[in-house]
Design a protein around this motif. Structure first.
Motif, PDB file in Angstrom:
ATOM      1  N   THR A  40       0.822  -1.221   0.000  1.00  0.00           N
ATOM      2  CA  THR A  40       0.000   0.000   0.000  1.00  0.00           C
ATOM      3  C   THR A  40       0.852   1.266   0.000  1.00  0.00           C
ATOM      4  O   THR A  40       0.429   2.304  -0.491  1.00  0.00           O
ATOM      5  N   GLY A  41       2.087   1.165   0.532  1.00  0.00           N
ATOM      6  CA  GLY A  41       2.981   2.332   0.491  1.00  0.00           C
ATOM      7  C   GLY A  41       3.271   2.741  -0.949  1.00  0.00           C
ATOM      8  O   GLY A  41       3.384   3.931  -1.267  1.00  0.00           O
TER       9      GLY A  41
ATOM     10  N   TYR B 272       0.642   5.091  -2.173  1.00  0.00           N
ATOM     11  CA  TYR B 272       0.824   6.476  -1.706  1.00  0.00           C
ATOM     12  C   TYR B 272       1.992   7.136  -2.430  1.00  0.00           C
ATOM     13  O   TYR B 272       1.956   8.335  -2.740  1.00  0.00           O
ATOM     14  N   ARG B 273       3.024   6.348  -2.714  1.00  0.00           N
ATOM     15  CA  ARG B 273       4.170   6.893  -3.457  1.00  0.00           C
ATOM     16  C   ARG B 273       3.758   7.276  -4.879  1.00  0.00           C
ATOM     17  O   ARG B 273       4.181   8.302  -5.408  1.00  0.00           O
TER      18      ARG B 273
ATOM     19  N   ALA C 226       5.420  11.025  -0.164  1.00  0.00           N
ATOM     20  CA  ALA C 226       4.268  10.124   0.052  1.00  0.00           C
ATOM     21  C   ALA C 226       3.740  10.322   1.465  1.00  0.00           C
ATOM     22  O   ALA C 226       2.522  10.368   1.689  1.00  0.00           O
ATOM     23  N   SER C 227       4.643  10.466   2.425  1.00  0.00           N
ATOM     24  CA  SER C 227       4.237  10.670   3.813  1.00  0.00           C
ATOM     25  C   SER C 227       3.433  11.966   3.939  1.00  0.00           C
ATOM     26  O   SER C 227       2.396  12.010   4.612  1.00  0.00           O
TER      27      SER C 227
ATOM     28  N   SER D  29       0.038  11.602   2.158  1.00  0.00           N
ATOM     29  CA  SER D  29      -0.804  10.582   2.793  1.00  0.00           C
ATOM     30  C   SER D  29      -1.536  11.118   4.026  1.00  0.00           C
ATOM     31  O   SER D  29      -2.427  10.448   4.544  1.00  0.00           O
TER      32      SER D  29
ATOM     33  N   ARG E 139      -6.245   9.594   1.551  1.00  0.00           N
ATOM     34  CA  ARG E 139      -6.483   8.393   2.363  1.00  0.00           C
ATOM     35  C   ARG E 139      -7.818   7.735   1.987  1.00  0.00           C
ATOM     36  O   ARG E 139      -7.920   6.518   1.938  1.00  0.00           O
TER      37      ARG E 139
ATOM     38  N   GLY F   5       1.700  -1.778   5.259  1.00  0.00           N
ATOM     39  CA  GLY F   5       1.534  -0.323   5.252  1.00  0.00           C
ATOM     40  C   GLY F   5       1.644   0.269   6.634  1.00  0.00           C
ATOM     41  O   GLY F   5       2.467  -0.171   7.454  1.00  0.00           O
ATOM     42  N   ARG F   6       0.805   1.288   6.897  1.00  0.00           N
ATOM     43  CA  ARG F   6       0.834   1.953   8.199  1.00  0.00           C
ATOM     44  C   ARG F   6      -0.479   1.780   8.972  1.00  0.00           C
ATOM     45  O   ARG F   6      -0.506   1.869  10.182  1.00  0.00           O
ATOM     46  N   ASP F   7      -1.577   1.555   8.205  1.00  0.00           N
ATOM     47  CA  ASP F   7      -2.901   1.520   8.839  1.00  0.00           C
ATOM     48  C   ASP F   7      -3.694   0.297   8.413  1.00  0.00           C
ATOM     49  O   ASP F   7      -4.917   0.332   8.380  1.00  0.00           O
TER      50      ASP F   7
ATOM     51  N   ARG G 101      10.074  11.035   9.277  1.00  0.00           N
ATOM     52  CA  ARG G 101       8.945  10.309   8.678  1.00  0.00           C
ATOM     53  C   ARG G 101       8.165   9.546   9.752  1.00  0.00           C
ATOM     54  O   ARG G 101       6.933   9.544   9.744  1.00  0.00           O
TER      55      ARG G 101
ATOM     56  N   ASP H 104       4.252  10.159  10.306  1.00  0.00           N
ATOM     57  CA  ASP H 104       3.310   9.044  10.133  1.00  0.00           C
ATOM     58  C   ASP H 104       2.580   8.708  11.444  1.00  0.00           C
ATOM     59  O   ASP H 104       1.430   8.266  11.427  1.00  0.00           O
TER      60      ASP H 104
ATOM     61  N   ARG I 122       0.044  12.132  12.479  1.00  0.00           N
ATOM     62  CA  ARG I 122      -0.987  12.753  11.639  1.00  0.00           C
ATOM     63  C   ARG I 122      -2.356  12.443  12.254  1.00  0.00           C
ATOM     64  O   ARG I 122      -2.509  11.478  13.017  1.00  0.00           O
TER      65      ARG I 122
HETATM   66  O1   DC Z   1       5.995   2.013   3.177  1.00  0.00           O
HETATM   67  P1   DC Z   1       6.449   3.208   2.319  1.00  0.00           P
HETATM   68  O2   DC Z   1       7.746   3.805   2.770  1.00  0.00           O
HETATM   69  O3   DC Z   1       6.480   2.873   0.864  1.00  0.00           O
HETATM   70  O4   DC Z   1       5.300   4.327   2.539  1.00  0.00           O
HETATM   71  C1   DC Z   1       5.430   5.648   2.070  1.00  0.00           C
HETATM   72  C2   DC Z   1       4.519   6.570   2.870  1.00  0.00           C
HETATM   73  O5   DC Z   1       3.155   6.311   2.547  1.00  0.00           O
HETATM   74  C3   DC Z   1       4.590   6.438   4.388  1.00  0.00           C
HETATM   75  O6   DC Z   1       5.596   7.258   4.953  1.00  0.00           O
HETATM   76  C4   DC Z   1       3.221   6.853   4.830  1.00  0.00           C
HETATM   77  C5   DC Z   1       2.326   6.497   3.683  1.00  0.00           C
HETATM   78  N1   DC Z   1       1.539   5.281   3.918  1.00  0.00           N
HETATM   79  C6   DC Z   1       0.367   5.427   4.628  1.00  0.00           C
HETATM   80  O7   DC Z   1       0.065   6.528   5.081  1.00  0.00           O
HETATM   81  N2   DC Z   1      -0.451   4.371   4.820  1.00  0.00           N
HETATM   82  C7   DC Z   1      -0.119   3.155   4.348  1.00  0.00           C
HETATM   83  N3   DC Z   1      -0.949   2.128   4.546  1.00  0.00           N
HETATM   84  C8   DC Z   1       1.089   2.972   3.629  1.00  0.00           C
HETATM   85  C9   DC Z   1       1.911   4.059   3.450  1.00  0.00           C
END
Ligand code: DC
Length: 219
Positions: A32-33, A36-37, A92-93, A96, A102, A122-124, A175, A179, A182
């Protein structure tokens, strides 16, 4: 269904581990990152800053981001390499954090998570995309910021890039902060996720541990 959520900060090994695990289990890997990238790449090319959410939302409405043949596609262009730079990670951060970004990407991810067995990282993912029992297994991978910076430094040097360790460490800390702080779907461990600190673990050790949990012979 078998859905596995892997969350954690940048450089904790999520994508390497998720890719290998997906192969071993014979299921899809959804990075999923990368989505966002790709969105950040599109906005950068259009010269639309994250400070202008209305313009971002309008541009996103006609943007196609998808996975096919093991690649990430932005409006029909394969962008695997173009998104994989430290700059695009930071951008991307920033993008995002916007609600419109989102919502659009999160909805697409939820859709993908409803239709097939997969590993999503990912993050979420464990908290928002596949919340509660939507994912059969949830992991939260961490490692110290210094170790993550060392890994990223090594990876970039191997790619022939001219990089500075201190700068990488500073970027990682910045970052992480963005992340985790936010307002919308910040990075945090889901209550029902298993936390794995990979600082002193090899990739093989992490894979062996996660596979053990999934197959029911470790916890
Ligand atoms: O995992 P990555 O470094 O490729 O992710 C890049 C940015 O994308 C990360 O700093 C925050 C955002 N991101 C997000 O907000 N939610 C996700 N599920 C995946 C990435």
């Amino acid at each position: 269904m078998l859905r596995i959520a892997i969350d954690g900060p940048g450089g904790a090994g999520k994508s390497t581990i998720a890719k290998l695990l997906a192969k071993e289990l014979g299921i899809d890997y959804i990075d999923t990152g990368a989505m966002y990238r790709a969105a950040a790449l599109k906005m950068t090319r259009l010269g639309i800053p994250a400070e202008d959410p209305e313009a971002v939302e309008e541009a996103l409405a006609t943007t196609l981001i998808d996975f096919d043949k093991g690649s990430i596609w932005l409006d029909g262009e394969e962008v695997n390499e173009a998104i994989r730079t430290p700059e695009m990670g930071g951008l991307a951060s920033a993008y995002s954090a916007l609600g419109c970004v989102r919502t659009k990407l999160g909805e697409r991810q939820k859709e993908m998570g409803q239709t097939k067995d997969c590993i999503m990282d990912g993050r979420d993912i464990g908290t928002n995309v596949l919340p509660d029992a939507d994912a059969e297994f949830k992991f939260y991978l961490t490692a110290s910021a210094e170790e993550r910076a060392r890994r990223r430094y090594k990876e970039l040097v191997e790619k022939g890039q001219d990089v500075n360790y201190e700068k990488i460490l500073a970027d990682i800390n910045e970052r992480d902060y963005n992340d985790m702080h936010r307002e919308l779907n910040p990075l945090c461990k889901a209550d029902d996720a298993i936390e794995v600190d990979t600082t002193a673990m090899t990739i093989d050790e992490v894979i062996a541990y996660l596979t053990g949990v999934i197959k029911g012979n470790a916890q």
